[in-house]
Write a protein that holds these residues in place. Structure first.
Motif, PDB file in Angstrom:
ATOM      1  N   PRO A   7       0.821  -1.211   0.000  1.00 52.64           N
ATOM      2  CA  PRO A   7       0.000   0.000   0.000  1.00 52.64           C
ATOM      3  C   PRO A   7       0.856   1.264   0.000  1.00 52.64           C
ATOM      4  O   PRO A   7       1.956   1.289   0.557  1.00 52.64           O
ATOM      5  CB  PRO A   7      -0.800  -0.099   1.298  1.00 52.64           C
ATOM      6  N   ALA A   8       0.329   2.298  -0.599  1.00 53.76           N
ATOM      7  CA  ALA A   8       1.066   3.554  -0.743  1.00 53.76           C
ATOM      8  C   ALA A   8       1.488   4.139   0.595  1.00 53.76           C
ATOM      9  O   ALA A   8       2.573   4.718   0.703  1.00 53.76           O
ATOM     10  CB  ALA A   8       0.217   4.557  -1.516  1.00 53.76           C
ATOM     11  N   ASP A   9       0.676   3.975   1.629  1.00 57.08           N
ATOM     12  CA  ASP A   9       1.011   4.592   2.916  1.00 57.08           C
ATOM     13  C   ASP A   9       2.178   3.914   3.626  1.00 57.08           C
ATOM     14  O   ASP A   9       2.688   4.436   4.611  1.00 57.08           O
ATOM     15  CB  ASP A   9      -0.214   4.641   3.828  1.00 57.08           C
ATOM     16  N   ARG A  10       2.632   2.773   3.131  1.00 62.13           N
ATOM     17  CA  ARG A  10       3.787   2.094   3.730  1.00 62.13           C
ATOM     18  C   ARG A  10       5.084   2.344   2.963  1.00 62.13           C
ATOM     19  O   ARG A  10       6.135   1.858   3.366  1.00 62.13           O
ATOM     20  CB  ARG A  10       3.518   0.591   3.805  1.00 62.13           C
ATOM     21  N   HIS A  16       9.984   6.756  -3.718  1.00 60.55           N
ATOM     22  CA  HIS A  16       9.185   7.136  -4.890  1.00 60.55           C
ATOM     23  C   HIS A  16      10.098   7.367  -6.090  1.00 60.55           C
ATOM     24  O   HIS A  16      11.099   8.068  -6.006  1.00 60.55           O
ATOM     25  CB  HIS A  16       8.370   8.391  -4.611  1.00 60.55           C
ATOM     26  N   PRO A  38       4.093   7.245  -5.477  1.00 58.60           N
ATOM     27  CA  PRO A  38       3.165   7.739  -4.457  1.00 58.60           C
ATOM     28  C   PRO A  38       1.865   6.942  -4.396  1.00 58.60           C
ATOM     29  O   PRO A  38       1.190   6.925  -3.371  1.00 58.60           O
ATOM     30  CB  PRO A  38       2.909   9.191  -4.853  1.00 58.60           C
ATOM     31  N   GLU A  39       1.521   6.235  -5.477  1.00 53.29           N
ATOM     32  CA  GLU A  39       0.295   5.440  -5.493  1.00 53.29           C
ATOM     33  C   GLU A  39       0.511   4.010  -5.009  1.00 53.29           C
ATOM     34  O   GLU A  39      -0.432   3.248  -4.878  1.00 53.29           O
ATOM     35  CB  GLU A  39      -0.319   5.424  -6.897  1.00 53.29           C
ATOM     36  N   GLY A  40       1.741   3.630  -4.739  1.00 48.62           N
ATOM     37  CA  GLY A  40       2.050   2.286  -4.254  1.00 48.62           C
ATOM     38  C   GLY A  40       3.232   1.698  -4.997  1.00 48.62           C
ATOM     39  O   GLY A  40       3.980   2.407  -5.664  1.00 48.62           O
TER      40      GLY A  40
END
Length: 92
Positions: A7-10, A16, A38-40
């Protein structure tokens, strides 16, 4: 084959735009290119050049991602900091 793997938040922002080539040395068809954004992260099966290449047996690659073996147990070519940030961010 292209899949979403993390997931992007990890994904740390410093990953990036970076790529990692994983190469399992003990079996055919064990090569992947990881692309971070940034999207994963996306994973593409096959041989491709990355910012860093990480080579070892499939078992050693998995154990390193599980943080059961140090990154130094694998062959690393290129930007080692990219590989280390991946290991630090991975949760399997």
């Amino acid at each position: 084959m292209l899949v979403r793997a993390m997931p992007a938040d990890r994904i740390p922002p410093e990953l990036h735009g970076r790529t990692v080539h994983l190469h399992g040395t003990d079996t055919d068809d064990a090569e992947w290119l990881l692309r971070f954004g940034p999207e994963g992260v996306t994973v593409e099966a096959g041989h491709a050049k990355g910012d860093v290449a990480v080579r070892g047996t499939a078992q050693e690659l998995l154990l390193t991602m599980w943080r059961r073996r140090p990154l130094a147990a694998l062959e690393v070519f290129g930007d080692v900091t990219v590989a280390q940030r991946l290991v630090d961010a991975a949760r399997i």
